[in-house]
Design an enzyme around this catalytic site. Structure first.
Site, PDB file in Angstrom:
ATOM      1  N   GLU A 237       0.862  -1.178   0.000  1.00 30.33           N
ATOM      2  CA  GLU A 237       0.000   0.000   0.000  1.00 30.33           C
ATOM      3  C   GLU A 237       0.899   1.229   0.000  1.00 30.33           C
ATOM      4  OE1 GLU A 237      -3.026  -0.139   3.037  1.00 30.33           O
ATOM      5  OE2 GLU A 237      -3.472  -2.214   2.530  1.00 30.33           O
TER       6      GLU A 237
ATOM      7  N   LEU B 124      14.377  -3.521   8.477  1.00 30.25           N
ATOM      8  CA  LEU B 124      14.964  -3.566   9.818  1.00 30.25           C
ATOM      9  C   LEU B 124      14.605  -2.272  10.545  1.00 30.25           C
ATOM     10  CD1 LEU B 124      18.551  -5.150   9.514  1.00 30.25           C
ATOM     11  CD2 LEU B 124      16.429  -6.210  10.312  1.00 30.25           C
TER      12      LEU B 124
ATOM     13  N   CYS C  59      -2.537  -6.847   5.765  1.00 36.34           N
ATOM     14  CA  CYS C  59      -1.917  -8.052   5.194  1.00 36.34           C
ATOM     15  C   CYS C  59      -1.011  -8.808   6.155  1.00 36.34           C
ATOM     16  CB  CYS C  59      -1.138  -7.692   3.940  1.00 36.34           C
ATOM     17  SG  CYS C  59      -2.238  -7.192   2.606  1.00 36.34           S
TER      18      CYS C  59
HETATM   19  C1  UDX Z   1       2.901  -5.936   2.832  1.00 38.91           C
HETATM   20  C2  UDX Z   1       4.012  -6.536   1.952  1.00 38.91           C
HETATM   21  O1  UDX Z   1       5.129  -5.646   1.919  1.00 38.91           O
HETATM   22  C3  UDX Z   1       3.495  -6.750   0.554  1.00 38.91           C
HETATM   23  O2  UDX Z   1       4.487  -7.348  -0.255  1.00 38.91           O
HETATM   24  C4  UDX Z   1       2.274  -7.645   0.620  1.00 38.91           C
HETATM   25  O3  UDX Z   1       1.742  -7.800  -0.668  1.00 38.91           O
HETATM   26  C5  UDX Z   1       1.226  -7.058   1.535  1.00 38.91           C
HETATM   27  O4  UDX Z   1       1.779  -6.800   2.824  1.00 38.91           O
HETATM   28  P1  UDX Z   1       1.873  -3.510   3.181  1.00 38.91           P
HETATM   29  O5  UDX Z   1       0.850  -4.109   4.093  1.00 38.91           O
HETATM   30  O6  UDX Z   1       1.432  -2.484   2.201  1.00 38.91           O
HETATM   31  O7  UDX Z   1       2.586  -4.655   2.318  1.00 38.91           O
HETATM   32  O8  UDX Z   1       2.956  -2.852   4.121  1.00 38.91           O
HETATM   33  P2  UDX Z   1       4.532  -2.840   4.322  1.00 38.91           P
HETATM   34  O9  UDX Z   1       5.123  -1.663   3.633  1.00 38.91           O
HETATM   35  O10 UDX Z   1       5.155  -4.142   4.065  1.00 38.91           O
HETATM   36  O11 UDX Z   1       4.572  -2.548   5.896  1.00 38.91           O
HETATM   37  C6  UDX Z   1       3.890  -3.426   6.806  1.00 38.91           C
HETATM   38  C7  UDX Z   1       4.019  -2.949   8.221  1.00 38.91           C
HETATM   39  O12 UDX Z   1       5.347  -3.148   8.673  1.00 38.91           O
HETATM   40  C8  UDX Z   1       3.713  -1.455   8.452  1.00 38.91           C
HETATM   41  O13 UDX Z   1       2.953  -1.333   9.630  1.00 38.91           O
HETATM   42  C9  UDX Z   1       5.078  -0.847   8.610  1.00 38.91           C
HETATM   43  O14 UDX Z   1       5.055   0.311   9.408  1.00 38.91           O
HETATM   44  C10 UDX Z   1       5.841  -1.975   9.281  1.00 38.91           C
HETATM   45  N1  UDX Z   1       7.295  -1.931   9.067  1.00 38.91           N
HETATM   46  C11 UDX Z   1       7.791  -2.031   7.796  1.00 38.91           C
HETATM   47  C12 UDX Z   1       8.141  -1.823  10.163  1.00 38.91           C
HETATM   48  O15 UDX Z   1       7.702  -1.759  11.311  1.00 38.91           O
HETATM   49  N2  UDX Z   1       9.481  -1.816   9.940  1.00 38.91           N
HETATM   50  C13 UDX Z   1      10.024  -1.894   8.691  1.00 38.91           C
HETATM   51  O16 UDX Z   1      11.250  -1.871   8.593  1.00 38.91           O
HETATM   52  C14 UDX Z   1       9.152  -2.014   7.592  1.00 38.91           C
END
Ligand code: UDX
Length: 436
Positions: free
Chosen positions: A150, A252, A262
């Site tokens: 997203e 990280l 998701c």
């Molecule tokens: C995720 C996957 O990245 C994607 O490939 C899949 O199709 C759907 O789920 P999305 O839900 O859009 O996508 O979010 P993403 O950018 O992956 O972040 C997920 C969560 O992890 C967020 O709450 C974000 O804040 C958190 N996050 C992400 C962290 O806490 N640390 C990070 O280093 C990266």
């Protein structure tokens, strides 16, 4: 090519608009008449950069339309299934009722030679189960998992880092793979890896990718717990680990952990399916990944309580962020909003602000205070908590300006996204997550 996209949520609406933008003739179908009306009007029903422009462009060109009628799918060469697979009520497994309903409703409109391409995230074995019914119409079922993030959905759909396609063995599978290759021609011609697998592997790739990403985030957050106990700094630790190219710095990012529509539900569904397959042990670590993740929210709340001397009752707290991540208005399983709700539960006078997700947050949690403008949330706050790392808070908010508005210069950086030295130098008490 003529295509139908069944389900016009985050995944389907973006997929339909993106396919039209690369030259296909697309109909998006959804049972939600309000959503269809908005999309048909060129309005994205949720916040997603570039989607509005793509919708307008597609509708104007005549290559994109939306309907509530499944019969409109008739005549399309490829039918993408993009409906939701939420967590089942009272359990961890995926609720497949929307996938099953979409395929059942589509069956009468399929023609021999059509391809039904599942994009929804499903437990391994689902495609095999659905194949027989689809094959009865002379169409072929394939699975083509979607990896879009997203906030980057348009980019990820038009320029994915890989395309994965699970097909049945035999000539029908080969023909279906050719059809999908044609559908994604611009990306394929640009050199995007196009991996053709069996159905089960394609379904597993998606679950495994999400499990790995969630594990990476929880790994660094587990290190944050150790850092807290030992006086180390997890942000510096992550930088140092990230230089090892085998590890890499992405995902990280330590802080209050992952949320969204998701990752949380997908890792639970993945573990639930492994249990059903008698291999629960193999992914037992995902339970830990989930608990580490939830513990970070407790930790953020504790940091606020401690920073305010042990009691938040009646204290005014500015909560910067409600969306589960920046560039999104999605509040599904948002750690940001969860922290706000917990602080309110402790009696704090919570004022939440967010540049995109405020309306969704207010509808789901009317008990919280809200401010449309960041500065109104900051005004007279006894403590400030950053829970979604929007640029508006991370880059565009100086410690001096924020300091001129608040009642107390106390900041809790739930995303480890601020320059702690700069905030301390401006007289703030700064608390990071797992940082010195
Ligand atoms: C995720 C996957 O990245 C994607 O490939 C899949 O199709 C759907 O789920 P999305 O839900 O859009 O996508 O979010 P993403 O950018 O992956 O972040 C997920 C969560 O992890 C967020 O709450 C974000 O804040 C958190 N996050 C992400 C962290 O806490 N640390 C990070 O280093 C990266």
């Amino acid at each position: 090519m003529r295509m139908s996209v069944i389900g016009c949520g985050y995944l389907g609406a973006v997929h339909a608009a993106a396919m039209a933008s690369i030259g296909h003739d697309v109909v998006g179908i959804d049972v939600d008449a309000q959503k269809v009306a908005a999309l048909a009007n060129g309005t994205a029903p949720f916040f997603e950069p570039q989607l509005g422009e793509l919708l307008q462009e597609g509708l104007t060109s005549g290559r994109l339309r939306f309907s509530t009628e499944m019969s409109e799918a008739s005549g399309a060469a490829i039918h993408f299934i993009a409906v939701g697979t939420p967590q089942i009520a009272g359990g961890h497994a995926a609720d497949l009722r929307f996938v099953d309903a979409a395929v059942a409703a589509l069956l009468p409109h399929l023609h021999p030679g059509d391809v039904v391409a599942g994009k929804s995230t499903v437990p391994v074995g689902t495609a095999e189960r659905l194949s027989a019914a689809v094959a009865g119409t002379g169409a072929t079922l394939v699975w083509n998992p979607e990896f879009l993030r997203e906030g980057w959905a348009v980019h990820d759909t038009i320029s994915p880092d890989r395309l994965v396609l699970g097909v049945p063995s035999g000539s029908d599978g080969e023909r279906a793979a050719e059809a999908l290759r044609e559908a994604y021609r611009p990306a394929v011609d640009a050199g995007t890896p196009f991996l053709v697998t069996d159905l089960a592997t394609a379904e597993l790739v998606k679950g495994a990718a999400n499990a790995f990403l969630a594990t990476k985030i929880s790994f660094i957050n587990a290190m944050a717990e150790i850092a807290e106990a030992s006086g180390a700094d997890v942000a510096l630790l992550a930088d140092a680990l990230g230089h090892d190219t085998r590890i890499g710095r992405r995902y990280l990012g330590s802080g209050i952990g992952f949320g969204g529509g998701c990752l949380p539900k997908d890792i639970r569904a993945f573990a639930a399916r492994a249990e059903e397959l008698g291999r629960g042990e193999a992914v037992g670590f995902l339970r830990e990944v989930d608990s580490i993740n939830i513990r970070r929210r407790d930790r953020a709340v504790q940091l606020v309580v401690d920073a305010l001397g042990g009691l938040v009752f009646g204290r005014r707290i500015a909560v910067l962020g409600a969306a589960f991540k920046p560039f999104s208005d999605d509040i599904r399983d948002s750690p940001a909003l969860d922290v706000a709700v917990r602080l309110r539960g402790l009696g704090a006078d919570v004022v939440v602000t967010d540049p995109a997700a405020l309306e969704n947050a207010a509808a789901a949690h009317p008990q919280l205070g809200y401010a449309t403008e960041r500065d109104d949330a900051l005004r007279d706050a006894d403590a400030v908590v950053i829970v979604t790392e929007w640029d508006l808070y991370r880059r565009e908010m100086t410690p001096e300006h924020a300091g001129s508005l608040v009642a107390g210069r106390v900041i809790i950086d739930g995303r480890n996204c601020l320059d702690s030295a700069a905030w301390r130098a401006a007289g703030w008490t700064y608390h990071g997550m797992g940082r010195r």
